[in-house]
Design an enzyme around this catalytic site. Structure first.
Site, PDB file in Angstrom:
ATOM      1  CG  HIS A   1      -2.106  -0.898   1.057  1.00  0.00           C
ATOM      2  ND1 HIS A   1      -2.879  -1.320   2.109  1.00  0.00           N
ATOM      3  CD2 HIS A   1      -2.654  -1.447  -0.057  1.00  0.00           C
ATOM      4  CE1 HIS A   1      -3.854  -2.096   1.645  1.00  0.00           C
ATOM      5  NE2 HIS A   1      -3.725  -2.175   0.345  1.00  0.00           N
TER       6      HIS A   1
ATOM      7  NE  ARG B   1     -13.353   4.722 -10.756  1.00  0.00           N
ATOM      8  CZ  ARG B   1     -12.215   5.344 -11.072  1.00  0.00           C
ATOM      9  NH1 ARG B   1     -11.925   6.513 -10.510  1.00  0.00           N
ATOM     10  NH2 ARG B   1     -11.359   4.810 -11.918  1.00  0.00           N
TER      11      ARG B   1
ATOM     12  NE  ARG C   1     -19.166   3.358 -12.366  1.00  0.00           N
ATOM     13  CZ  ARG C   1     -17.972   2.819 -12.134  1.00  0.00           C
ATOM     14  NH1 ARG C   1     -17.354   2.152 -13.089  1.00  0.00           N
ATOM     15  NH2 ARG C   1     -17.387   2.973 -10.969  1.00  0.00           N
TER      16      ARG C   1
ATOM     17  CD  GLU D   1     -18.466  -2.477 -16.020  1.00  0.00           C
ATOM     18  OE1 GLU D   1     -17.619  -2.389 -15.109  1.00  0.00           O
ATOM     19  OE2 GLU D   1     -19.680  -2.232 -15.844  1.00  0.00           O
TER      20      GLU D   1
ATOM     21  CG  ASN E   1      -9.913  -1.936 -14.553  1.00  0.00           C
ATOM     22  OD1 ASN E   1      -9.135  -1.789 -15.480  1.00  0.00           O
ATOM     23  ND2 ASN E   1      -9.997  -1.073 -13.571  1.00  0.00           N
ATOM     24  CG  ASP E   2     -15.518  -5.525 -13.565  1.00  0.00           C
ATOM     25  OD1 ASP E   2     -14.759  -6.161 -12.814  1.00  0.00           O
ATOM     26  OD2 ASP E   2     -16.449  -4.826 -13.146  1.00  0.00           O
TER      27      ASP E   2
ATOM     28  NE  ARG F   1      -9.617  -5.104 -10.976  1.00  0.00           N
ATOM     29  CZ  ARG F   1     -10.923  -4.970 -11.113  1.00  0.00           C
ATOM     30  NH1 ARG F   1     -11.589  -5.876 -11.800  1.00  0.00           N
ATOM     31  NH2 ARG F   1     -11.565  -3.954 -10.565  1.00  0.00           N
TER      32      ARG F   1
ATOM     33  CB  CYS G   1     -13.766   4.564 -18.511  1.00  0.00           C
ATOM     34  SG  CYS G   1     -14.961   3.282 -18.120  1.00  0.00           S
TER      35      CYS G   1
END
Length: 580
Positions: free
Chosen positions: A189, A297, A333, A432, A455-456, A466, A503
């Protein structure tokens, strides 16, 4: 020279400051049964104070690095709310008659040791999160002061055994030139945050050191290749000083092109927009030359609170962003929770496969009261700018029609109330899931635009979680199957005359730029920190050359072959960039 692991790129030249270990040795301190309630209350109060501090850190950092990176602290809050952690502390107090601070210290040591013994780098990194949270709680129980960094001296290179996200959150990049940690990895992190802050970081040098680094020693660190020089000679200093100067010039060149239009040498315009999660992130996006917001988002408006946001609250945020953009597009979104995004006050069911479960548009269609509240707020905001609406995780035409039916109800209500909104509001969907790709031609007849969430789409296409370290190496964004999915989606959009953007993470990956140019996508939306790098490369990359290289990609059978071709092509383009 000491060879560590480069975890955040950049060069730092300066004197070392060694951070003392944030550890306490606690004497055994027995208590009576009558003291249990008091010790429990001390723990509860320490947890409340710790959570308040973490929330404050999140708020302060969100303005600098964005909401994605500050999710790190959600994990810290989750530890403080974890009943297993709390039960362990209470058990030590009750069974062993120990004071609160001793019980907390033993609970930390127990869990850290347990995670450290696992042969899994990801779990070892989570041990540092537990230590970070536990030490914060201990600090309050002991009334100990924070370990502070020098702020009245020349900038320095920070040296630490480990560096927790909490400690990193207090770092002023103007004072800290770079960081070296003895332990750690590129996936920690702290490494994620250092990259977001733009601070050079080298990790994992402990086993390479013959003797400890001392405060005041001269250092050079290279966060790109992991090199650390202790008391370097003049030749090394001169060489890295020149390299540092060249990097600074390159960074300035990026800022100089912020106002340039994103057009290739042969005339293809590819709009570059920003992904944001709050109004606070908008300033960074605009200063990076973003053409509007390609992904707002909204789920972050629902987090870090104890109830759902009301219509008026949402409207004020959406309106503020729309007005700040001054007519540039704003794609909002609708709520996308579930999977890896949970709300403390919204009891989502326990699921074996949450990514495939009750989430995103499925929740909205099930909880139409919540959905309509959000739609009304977005519609009202559309009166103040170029607002567009986007539904996440669509897999069927039925879902689009059901969502639009609720949208039309919201429109009728606003009309009856005399509240203005944009009657021509554009409606789009996220692509997605493979099902959406396979029926992209049908979906394109229902909406005004597509936005590909890579990503998805990658994880669903390859059946790879992932977030699972055991199989993360199978998460291959350049898999031949994904390239075919992208091509099918864009072709369907173009055939039916609708816009298409991207995106997900791939939007900001320089290696993917030839793919987007070849497919003729209309927009890329990405982290604000990636926009200038992509723009610089875009200004040098022709659409014609991109199409030629992508034709060759179609002959590739593996991700490795595809990546080699793309990297080779982009290195040639990058060389032209460097040579002006």
């Amino acid at each position: 020279m000491i060879q560590g692991i480069g975890a955040s790129a950049g060069i730092a030249i300066g004197r070392a400051f060694v951070l003392p270990n944030w550890e306490w040795e606690l004497p055994e301190q027995k208590i009576d049964v009558a003291d249990f309630a008091r010790e429990f209350e001390r723990v509860y109060e320490g947890i409340r104070t710790s959570k308040s501090e973490i929330e404050q850190i999140k708020d302060e950092l969100r303005e600098v690095v964005g909401s994605d990176e500050t999710q790190i602290f959600d994990a810290h809050l989750a530890i403080l709310d974890d009943p297993v952690f709390m039960n362990e502390i209470q058990g030590i107090i009750q069974r062993q008659y120990k004071a609160a601070e001793v019980a907390v210290k033993e609970a930390i040591d127990h869990f850290v040791t347990m995670f450290d013994l696992l042969d899994d780098e990801y779990m070892k990194e989570r041990a540092l999160d537990i230590k970070d949270v536990g030490n914060r709680l201990l600090k309050h129980l002991l009334g100990a002061p924070e370990i502070t960094l020098p702020s009245d001296t020349q900038p320095f290179i920070l040296i630490a055994k480990e560096l927790s996200p909490s400690q990193l959150a207090h770092i002023n990049p103007q004072h800290v030139l770079g960081i070296v940690t003895l332990a750690g990895s590129t996936t920690s992190h702290s490494a994620i945050m250092a990259r977001a802050l733009g601070v050079p970081l080298v990790v994992g040098i402990e086993m390479k050191l013959e003797e400890p680094i001392q405060t005041g020693q001269n250092l050079i660190i290279d966060g790109g290749d992991g090199a650390v020089y202790i008391e370097p000679d003049k030749g090394i200093i001169d060489s890295y000083t020149e390299l540092h100067r060249l990097q600074a010039e390159a960074k300035k060149r990026l800022h100089d092109i912020a106002g340039f239009r994103p057009i290739t040498p042969d005339g293809k315009t590819l709009e570059l927009a920003a992904n944001i999660s709050s109004f606070k992130e908008l300033e960074v996006a605009l200063s990076s030359g973003a053409h509007g917001v390609g992904l707002f988002r909204t789920e972050f408006l629902y987090m870090d609170r104890n109830r759902f946001p009301k219509e008026e609250e949402q409207y004020e945020v959406y309106r503020s962003v729309a007005e700040k953009l001054g007519g540039e597009p704003l794609v909002i979104r609708t709520l996308d929770v579930g999977g890896d995004k949970q709300l403390d006050y919204f009891e989502l069911p326990e699921e074996d496969n949450p990514f495939l479960g009750y989430r995103a548009i499925r929740i909205s269609l099930d909880r139409q009261d919540l959905f309509k509240t959000q739609l009304r707020a977005i519609l009202r905001a559309s009166h103040h700018g170029q607002v567009k609406l986007m539904y996440p995780l669509i897999s069927s035409v039925d879902e689009v029609r059901a969502a639009n039916a609720i949208l039309n109800e919201a429109k009728r209500e606003l009309e009856q109330e005399g509240i203005p909104f944009d009657r021509g509001l554009k409606i789009g969907i996220m692509i997605e899931v493979p099902a959406a790709v396979m029926i992209a031609d049908l979906l394109a007849q229902e909406v005004d635009f597509f936005s590909i969430g890579t990503n998805d789409l990658v994880q669903f296409t390859l059946a790879v979680d992932r977030m699972n370290e055991e199989i993360s190496h199978l998460y291959e964004p350049y898999h031949p199957a994904l390239l075919r999915m992208l091509s099918m989606t864009v072709e369907a959009a173009k055939r039916h005359g609708i816009k298409v953007g991207v995106c997900g993470e791939l939007a900001g990956d320089l290696r993917a730029l030839p793919i987007w140019l070849s497919l003729d996508v209309d927009e890329l939306s990405m982290s604000s920190h990636s926009i200038l790098q992509v723009k610089e490369r875009l200004l040098r990359t022709s659409q014609k050359d991109s199409r030629e290289v992508v034709l060759k990609l179609q002959e590739c059978r593996t991700s490795t072959e595809i990546l080699e071709l793309l990297q080779s092509f982009m290195e040639r383009v990058g060389s032209k960039t460097a040579n002006g």
